[in-house]
Design an enzyme around this catalytic site. Structure first.
Site, short mmCIF file in Angstrom:
data_model
loop_
_atom_site.label_atom_id
_atom_site.label_comp_id
_atom_site.label_asym_id
_atom_site.label_seq_id
_atom_site.Cartn_x
_atom_site.Cartn_y
_atom_site.Cartn_z
CE LYS A 201 87.59 -5.60 46.87
NZ LYS A 201 87.03 -6.13 45.82
CD GLU A 207 73.01 -1.75 54.12
OE1 GLU A 207 72.30 -1.95 53.39
OE2 GLU A 207 74.72 -1.58 53.41
N GLY A 258 82.51 -9.98 46.64
CA GLY A 258 81.92 -10.36 47.92
C GLY A 258 80.96 -11.67 47.89
NE ARG A 259 77.83 -13.12 43.07
CZ ARG A 259 77.84 -11.39 42.79
NH1 ARG A 259 78.27 -10.57 43.05
NH2 ARG A 259 77.94 -10.94 41.26
CD GLU A 344 74.83 -9.82 45.03
OE1 GLU A 344 74.10 -9.13 46.17
OE2 GLU A 344 76.09 -9.89 45.42
CG HIS A 375 56.41 -31.04 59.74
ND1 HIS A 375 55.37 -32.19 60.83
CD2 HIS A 375 57.50 -32.00 59.63
CE1 HIS A 375 55.88 -33.02 60.55
NE2 HIS A 375 56.92 -33.33 60.41
CE LYS A 484 74.20 -1.56 48.78
NZ LYS A 484 75.96 -1.78 49.00
#
Length: 516
Positions: A201, A207, A258-259, A344, A375, A484
Site C-alpha cells: 500500500k 520485506e 490489509g487482511r 490479527e 494422520h 519491525k
C-alpha cells in the site's frame, strides 16, 4: 462509555448456563431432540453450516443473542455499513464490503455512495489490465511480491480456484524476506516471460521492498530491459513506484485493511488467474454474504451465530484454540489465511477505550487439509487432554473425474465429525475415545468464485461479531509494529557486532549469528 460485555445481564445468564451444563453431552442432546440437526443448521448464500455437533442448545443460543443485544451488535453492524470510523485508533472507516458492492447500488449511506464510483473505476481498470495480460502469451509466469494481507488472500484464492486458472499461466507468491524463497522462485523463470506484481500500500513495507529490489536486480542482470513492461504495483504511493521504474499502478483506499484487501487491487493476481468474469463472480458471492449479514435477523444470521459461538467457547467453556480442516486440497491455504484474519483482528488485550480486558479474545487458529491432518494431529483431537473445536469444510462436487476419490474424501470428513461426537468406549483405555468433542461442518456445493467469496466474507463478518461483543477494535494491528522497529536497529549490528545496550540474551544470540 460503551457497556462491557462481562457487565451485561446476558453475561451473567451465560455463566449460569455454563454451570448448569457441566455434564452436557452431545449424544444425549441428539437422543432427546429429534429436531436438533435442523434447528442448529443454517443455510446462507453458497454455504450450508451444520452447527448441531457443538456444545450448545437453544437456550444457550437465546442467551448469546441477548448478549448481542446487550452489547449493541446491531448498532455496530449498522455503523460498519454506514462507513463510520469504527477503526477508532486509526480514525478510519471500514468498508472492504464496498469493494464487492455492485455499481449503481442504491440505499447506501452517503459515505459509501460517495466512494462507489471510484471503486468501480479502479476495478474496471484493473480487470482491463488483467485481460490484457491474460491474452499476452509471452507472459507465462506471474510473481506476486507482498506480505500479510497482500500475499495470503491472493495466494489462497488462486490456489482455491486453480481449476479455473488460465492455461499457460503460472503463479508464484513471494512474501518472506528470507532470500531462499525468492531465489527458489526466480531459479525457474525467464525475464522476458515474467510479470512481477509489487503489492504494498505504501510501497515501503520492509520485506516486500527488499524482495522487490532483488527481483528488479535479477531481472536486469538476466538481460531484462523493460521494467515498466514487466513490473506493476498495487499501491497508493505512485511516486515511489514511478521512481522504482513502474508505470502501471492500481491503488486502493485507507478504509481497506490489509487482511481485508483481496477484493481490491491487491486481488490482481486472482483476476489474472480467473479473468475479469471470474473476479466479478468472486465479488458477487461475497456481496451476497454481505447482504445476508446486513439484513438477516440475528437468530438466522450465519456470521452472527458463528461469532456468538466463538464467544461461548472462548469465554465460557475456556477453549483457547480452534482447528480448521478443509477437506479439499485446493483450500490448503485457507487455514493460514484465516489465522491472519482472526488473530490479527481480534488478538487484542484492551477495549476501544484502551482499558485492559478482563475476558479472553481471539483463540489460536490452526489446521491442515483433510485427510492429511487425520494422520497427524487428529490423534490429539480425539484422545488428547484438551478439547479443541474443529471446523470441517467440504465441497459436494469435485472438479476432477478420478473414480472413487471424492467419495472417500467426503466419507472421511463425515466419519471424523461423527467419531469426535460419538466416541468409543474401551475398558483398556488405550482405544477409548471419549467423544462429546465439538465440531462445525460447512458444505459448499461446488468450489466456485461465488462460493469462495461467500465463505471468506462469512468469516470476515464472524470475526467482526466476536470483536464487537468483546468491545475491541478488530481493524488495527499495532502488535506487528514493535518487532519491525527493533529489527531496524538490529540489522546493522549483525554486521558490526555492536551489542551495546542489548539484553544479555539478544547480545549472545547476535554474536552467534553475526555475519562475516
Amino acid at each position: 462509555m460503551p457497556v462491557r460485555c462481562e457487565q451485561t445481564p446476558a453475561w451473567a445468564r451465560l455463566q449460569a448456563l455454563r454451570a448448569e451444563r457441566q455434564g452436557f453431552d452431545l449424544r444425549q442432546a441428539f437422543a432427546g431432540d429429534a429436531g436438533r440437526a435442523a434447528g442448529l443448521s443454517q443455510e446462507a448464500p453458497y454455504v450450508f453450516a451444520d452447527l448441531s455437533k457443538n456444545l450448545i442448545d437453544a437456550e444457550v443460543e437465546q442467551a448469546l443473542l441477548q448478549l448481542a443485544a446487550d452489547c449493541g451488535l446491531e448498532a455496530k453492524r449498522a455503523a460498519l455499513f454506514a462507513g463510520e470510523s469504527i477503526n477508532s485508533t486509526e480514525g478510519r472507516a471500514v468498508m472492504h464490503w464496498l469493494l464487492r458492492t455492485p455499481a449503481g447500488a442504491t440505499g447506501l449511506a452517503p459515505a459509501a455512495a460517495a466512494e462507489l464510483p471510484a471503486v468501480h473505476e479502479t476495478l474496471d481498470a484493473m480487470l482491463a489490465y488483467a485481460e490484457k495480460v491474460r491474452s499476452d502469451h509471452t507472459i507465462t509466469d506471474v510473481v506476486n511480491i507482498g506480505i500479510g494481507g497482500s500475499d495470503l488472500g491472493p495466494q489462497m484464492a488462486v490456489l482455491a480456484l486453480a481449476e479455473q486458472v488460465a492455461p499457460g499461466k503460472h503463479f508464484h507468491f513471494v512474501s518472506n524476506v528470507d532470500g531462499h524463497e525468492l531465489a527458489g522462485v526466480l531459479k525457474g523463470l525467464a525475464p522476458e516471460h515474467t510479470l512481477f506484481l509489487i503489492a504494498s500500500k505504501t510501497f515501503t513495507t520492509a520485506e516486500t521492498m527488499a524482495n522487490a529490489q532483488s527481483a528488479k536486480r535479477w531481472y536486469e542482470q538476466s538481460g531484462g530491459t523493460d521494467i515498466a513492461g514487466h513490473f506493476a504495483a498495487l499501491t497508493t504511493n505512485v511516486d515511489a513506484a514511478r521512481a522504482f521504474g513502474i508505470d502501471t499502478t492500481f491503488g486502493f483506499w485507507d478504509w481497506v485493511g490489509g487482511r481485508y484487501s483481496m477484493w481490491s487491487a491487491i486481488g490482481l493476481p486472482i483476476a489474472l488467474a480467473v479473468g475479469a468474469e471470474g473476479f466479478r463472480r468472486l465479488l458477487a458471492g461475497a456481496h451476497a454474504m454481505d447482504e445476508h449479514f446486513r439484513t438477516a435477523p440475528l437468530a438466522h444470521n450465519l456470521p452472527v451465530r458463528l461469532g456468538l459461538l466463538d464467544v461461548w467457547y472462548r469465554n465460557f467453556l475456556g477453549f483457547t484454540s480452534r482447528c480448521i480442516a478443509p477437506y479439499h486440497s485446493a483450500l490448503r491455504r485457507v487455514p493460514a489465511y484465516l489465522q491472519q484474519l482472526e488473530m490479527e483482528s481480534n488478538g487484542k488485550q484492551v477495549d476501544l477505550d484502551g482499558r485492559p480486558l478482563s475476558v479472553g479474545t481471539s483463540p489460536v487458529l490452526w489446521g491442515e487439509p483433510g485427510t492429511n491432518g487425520q494422520h497427524a494431529y487428529f490423534q490429539m483431537l480425539h484422545q488428547g487432554t484438551d478439547v479443541v473445536p474443529l471446523e470441517f469444510v467440504a465441497v459436494r462436487q469435485p472438479a476432477h473425474s478420478l473414480e472413487g476419490h471424492h467419495a472417500k474424501l467426503l466419507a472421511n470428513a463425515l466419519a471424523q465429525a461423527q467419531a469426535l461426537m460419538v466416541g468409543k468406549a474401551d475398558a483398556g483405555g488405550h482405544r477409548n475415545f471419549p467423544g462429546n468433542r465439538p465440531s462445525s461442518f460447512f458444505v459448499l456445493d461446488e468450489l466456485t468464485p461465488e462460493s469462495l467469496g461467500a465463505f471468506i466474507a462469512m468469516y470476515e463478518h464472524r470475526v467482526f461479531v466476536s470483536g464487537a461483543i468483546w468491545g475491541i477494535n478488530s481493524f488495527d494491528q499495532w502488535g506487528v509494529e514493535l518487532g519491525k522497529v527493533l529489527a531496524k536497529d538490529l540489522e546493522p549490528r549483525l554486521a558490526s557486532g555492536d551489542v551495546q545496550g542489548l539484553d544479555a540474551s539478544t547480545a549472545q544470540l547476535l554474536g552467534r549469528l553475526k555475519q562475516g
